[in-house]
Design a protein around this motif. Structure first.
Motif, mmCIF file in Angstrom:
data_model
loop_
_atom_site.group_PDB
_atom_site.id
_atom_site.type_symbol
_atom_site.label_atom_id
_atom_site.label_comp_id
_atom_site.label_asym_id
_atom_site.label_seq_id
_atom_site.Cartn_x
_atom_site.Cartn_y
_atom_site.Cartn_z
ATOM 1 N N GLU A 8 0.875 -1.179 0.000
ATOM 2 C CA GLU A 8 0.000 0.000 0.000
ATOM 3 C C GLU A 8 0.909 1.224 0.000
ATOM 4 O O GLU A 8 1.725 1.384 0.901
ATOM 5 N N LEU A 9 0.790 2.066 -1.017
ATOM 6 C CA LEU A 9 1.718 3.182 -1.189
ATOM 7 C C LEU A 9 1.002 4.525 -1.126
ATOM 8 O O LEU A 9 -0.123 4.662 -1.604
ATOM 9 N N TYR A 10 1.686 5.507 -0.546
ATOM 10 C CA TYR A 10 1.180 6.876 -0.457
ATOM 11 C C TYR A 10 2.216 7.804 -1.078
ATOM 12 O O TYR A 10 3.407 7.697 -0.786
ATOM 13 N N TYR A 11 1.738 8.727 -1.916
ATOM 14 C CA TYR A 11 2.633 9.605 -2.672
ATOM 15 C C TYR A 11 2.470 11.058 -2.253
ATOM 16 O O TYR A 11 1.391 11.488 -1.836
ATOM 17 N N LEU A 12 3.550 11.821 -2.404
ATOM 18 C CA LEU A 12 3.525 13.259 -2.189
ATOM 19 C C LEU A 12 2.868 13.929 -3.393
ATOM 20 O O LEU A 12 2.767 13.319 -4.472
ATOM 21 N N PRO A 13 2.420 15.176 -3.259
ATOM 22 C CA PRO A 13 1.784 15.871 -4.394
ATOM 23 C C PRO A 13 2.658 15.930 -5.655
ATOM 24 O O PRO A 13 2.137 15.959 -6.766
ATOM 25 N N ASN A 14 3.981 15.887 -5.491
ATOM 26 C CA ASN A 14 4.862 15.940 -6.661
ATOM 27 C C ASN A 14 5.020 14.575 -7.338
ATOM 28 O O ASN A 14 5.756 14.431 -8.303
ATOM 29 N N GLY A 15 4.365 13.558 -6.792
ATOM 30 C CA GLY A 15 4.401 12.225 -7.397
ATOM 31 C C GLY A 15 5.458 11.294 -6.844
ATOM 32 O O GLY A 15 5.516 10.127 -7.216
ATOM 33 N N SER A 16 6.303 11.778 -5.945
ATOM 34 C CA SER A 16 7.317 10.895 -5.367
ATOM 35 C C SER A 16 6.729 10.134 -4.173
ATOM 36 O O SER A 16 5.773 10.580 -3.542
ATOM 37 N N LEU A 17 7.333 9.006 -3.878
ATOM 38 C CA LEU A 17 6.849 8.164 -2.781
ATOM 39 C C LEU A 17 7.029 8.876 -1.454
ATOM 40 O O LEU A 17 8.118 9.352 -1.141
ATOM 41 N N ASP A 18 5.961 8.961 -0.684
ATOM 42 C CA ASP A 18 6.042 9.474 0.682
ATOM 43 C C ASP A 18 6.369 8.303 1.604
ATOM 44 O O ASP A 18 7.408 8.261 2.237
ATOM 45 N N PHE A 19 5.471 7.301 1.653
ATOM 46 C CA PHE A 19 5.708 6.104 2.449
ATOM 47 C C PHE A 19 4.797 4.996 1.948
ATOM 48 O O PHE A 19 3.878 5.225 1.161
ATOM 49 N N GLY A 20 5.048 3.808 2.446
ATOM 50 C CA GLY A 20 4.209 2.680 2.081
ATOM 51 C C GLY A 20 4.395 1.532 3.046
ATOM 52 O O GLY A 20 5.336 1.497 3.829
ATOM 53 N N TYR A 21 3.449 0.616 3.002
ATOM 54 C CA TYR A 21 3.513 -0.620 3.785
ATOM 55 C C TYR A 21 3.813 -1.762 2.815
ATOM 56 O O TYR A 21 3.267 -1.818 1.718
ATOM 57 N N ASN A 22 4.649 -2.675 3.248
ATOM 58 C CA ASN A 22 4.923 -3.862 2.464
ATOM 59 C C ASN A 22 5.177 -4.999 3.444
ATOM 60 O O ASN A 22 5.181 -4.790 4.663
ATOM 61 N N PHE A 23 5.432 -6.191 2.949
ATOM 62 C CA PHE A 23 5.668 -7.320 3.843
ATOM 63 C C PHE A 23 6.505 -8.374 3.141
ATOM 64 O O PHE A 23 6.626 -8.391 1.925
ATOM 65 N N ASN A 24 7.075 -9.239 3.952
ATOM 66 C CA ASN A 24 7.679 -10.472 3.473
ATOM 67 C C ASN A 24 7.434 -11.515 4.550
ATOM 68 O O ASN A 24 6.989 -11.187 5.654
ATOM 69 N N PHE A 25 7.704 -12.768 4.238
ATOM 70 C CA PHE A 25 7.429 -13.810 5.230
ATOM 71 C C PHE A 25 8.452 -14.923 5.135
ATOM 72 O O PHE A 25 9.114 -15.093 4.122
ATOM 73 N N THR A 26 8.571 -15.625 6.252
ATOM 74 C CA THR A 26 9.397 -16.822 6.323
ATOM 75 C C THR A 26 8.463 -17.967 6.700
ATOM 76 O O THR A 26 7.239 -17.791 6.770
ATOM 77 N N VAL A 27 9.038 -19.092 7.025
ATOM 78 C CA VAL A 27 8.232 -20.246 7.423
ATOM 79 C C VAL A 27 7.457 -19.966 8.703
ATOM 80 O O VAL A 27 6.350 -20.465 8.884
ATOM 81 N N ASN A 28 7.995 -19.126 9.589
ATOM 82 C CA ASN A 28 7.398 -18.939 10.910
ATOM 83 C C ASN A 28 6.847 -17.555 11.213
ATOM 84 O O ASN A 28 6.249 -17.362 12.263
ATOM 85 N N ASP A 29 7.066 -16.582 10.344
ATOM 86 C CA ASP A 29 6.601 -15.242 10.691
ATOM 87 C C ASP A 29 6.340 -14.395 9.454
ATOM 88 O O ASP A 29 6.719 -14.751 8.344
ATOM 89 N N VAL A 30 5.670 -13.274 9.714
ATOM 90 C CA VAL A 30 5.421 -12.272 8.684
ATOM 91 C C VAL A 30 6.026 -10.962 9.182
ATOM 92 O O VAL A 30 5.807 -10.564 10.326
ATOM 93 N N SER A 31 6.797 -10.320 8.330
ATOM 94 C CA SER A 31 7.410 -9.036 8.638
ATOM 95 C C SER A 31 6.664 -7.973 7.835
ATOM 96 O O SER A 31 6.680 -7.996 6.615
ATOM 97 N N ILE A 32 5.995 -7.076 8.541
ATOM 98 C CA ILE A 32 5.301 -5.957 7.886
ATOM 99 C C ILE A 32 6.184 -4.730 8.114
ATOM 100 O O ILE A 32 6.559 -4.434 9.243
ATOM 101 N N TYR A 33 6.529 -4.041 7.042
ATOM 102 C CA TYR A 33 7.452 -2.930 7.209
ATOM 103 C C TYR A 33 6.983 -1.715 6.414
ATOM 104 O O TYR A 33 6.213 -1.820 5.480
#
Length: 173
Positions: free
Chosen positions: A85-110
């Motif tokens: 999920e991405l949020y952009y600044l008015p000039n079109g550049s990335l402000d921030f976003g949520y992403n994730f990855n996972f292993t066999v035992n956990d999920v990392s949301i960053y």
């Protein structure tokens, strides 16, 4: 003589390749799709904007993992947005976003972004996520035409027969 042996070999191959044995007993049903919910997730410099969520049972390499963030409510029902999920600044550049990855035992949301400390606390603190794990055998092949719109949480739980009232609560590590 060679022609007769060749003929027998061809007939034998055809006969054995078209044989079917009796069907065996049906196997045990595999694990069903599951939903885990984690509340109170905070993205801070203390956790490097990367909270880790332990999950049990293990996630297999064939499983599909989907992550949704609660983005408010509409008509008393939660609104779920799929990561990334991405949020952009008015000039079109990335402000921030949520992403994730996972292993066999956990999920990392960053969180990704240039200045995460400046992101409004309403996006960094006390977030609620749902993690959907769909076993690989349920997802079918890439050519399947009956795949749900994965960005729609409600379409996913309907497609895979998930009981939304039986969501398992988990905690951040």
């Amino acid at each position: 003589m060679k022609k007769i042996l060749t003929l027998f070999a061809v007939v034998g191959l055809i006969a054995f390749s078209s044989c079917e044995g009796p069907e065996g007993p049906p196997g045990e049903p595999g694990p069903a799709a599951e939903v885990f919910q984690v509340k109170g997730v905070n993205f801070t410099s203390a956790n490097d904007y990367n909270p880790i969520i332990d999950l049990n049972p293990s996630i297999f390499s064939s499983d599909m993992v989907l992550v949704y963030r609660q983005d408010g409510n509409a008509g008393g029902a939660p609104v779920w947005k799929m990561a990334p999920e991405l949020y952009y600044l008015p000039n079109g550049s990335l402000d921030f976003g949520y992403n994730f990855n996972f292993t066999v035992n956990d999920v990392s949301i960053y969180m990704d972004g240039n200045d995460l400390e400046s992101v409004l606390s309403g996006f960094r603190l006390n977030q609620t996520f749902r993690i959907v794990i769909i076993p690989g055998y349920l997802t079918g092949t890439a050519k399947s035409v009956n795949k749900p719109d994965f960005s729609d949480y409600h379409a996913v739980i309907a497609k895979y027969g998930i009981d939304d009232s039986k969501v398992k609560e988990v905690k951040v590590k």
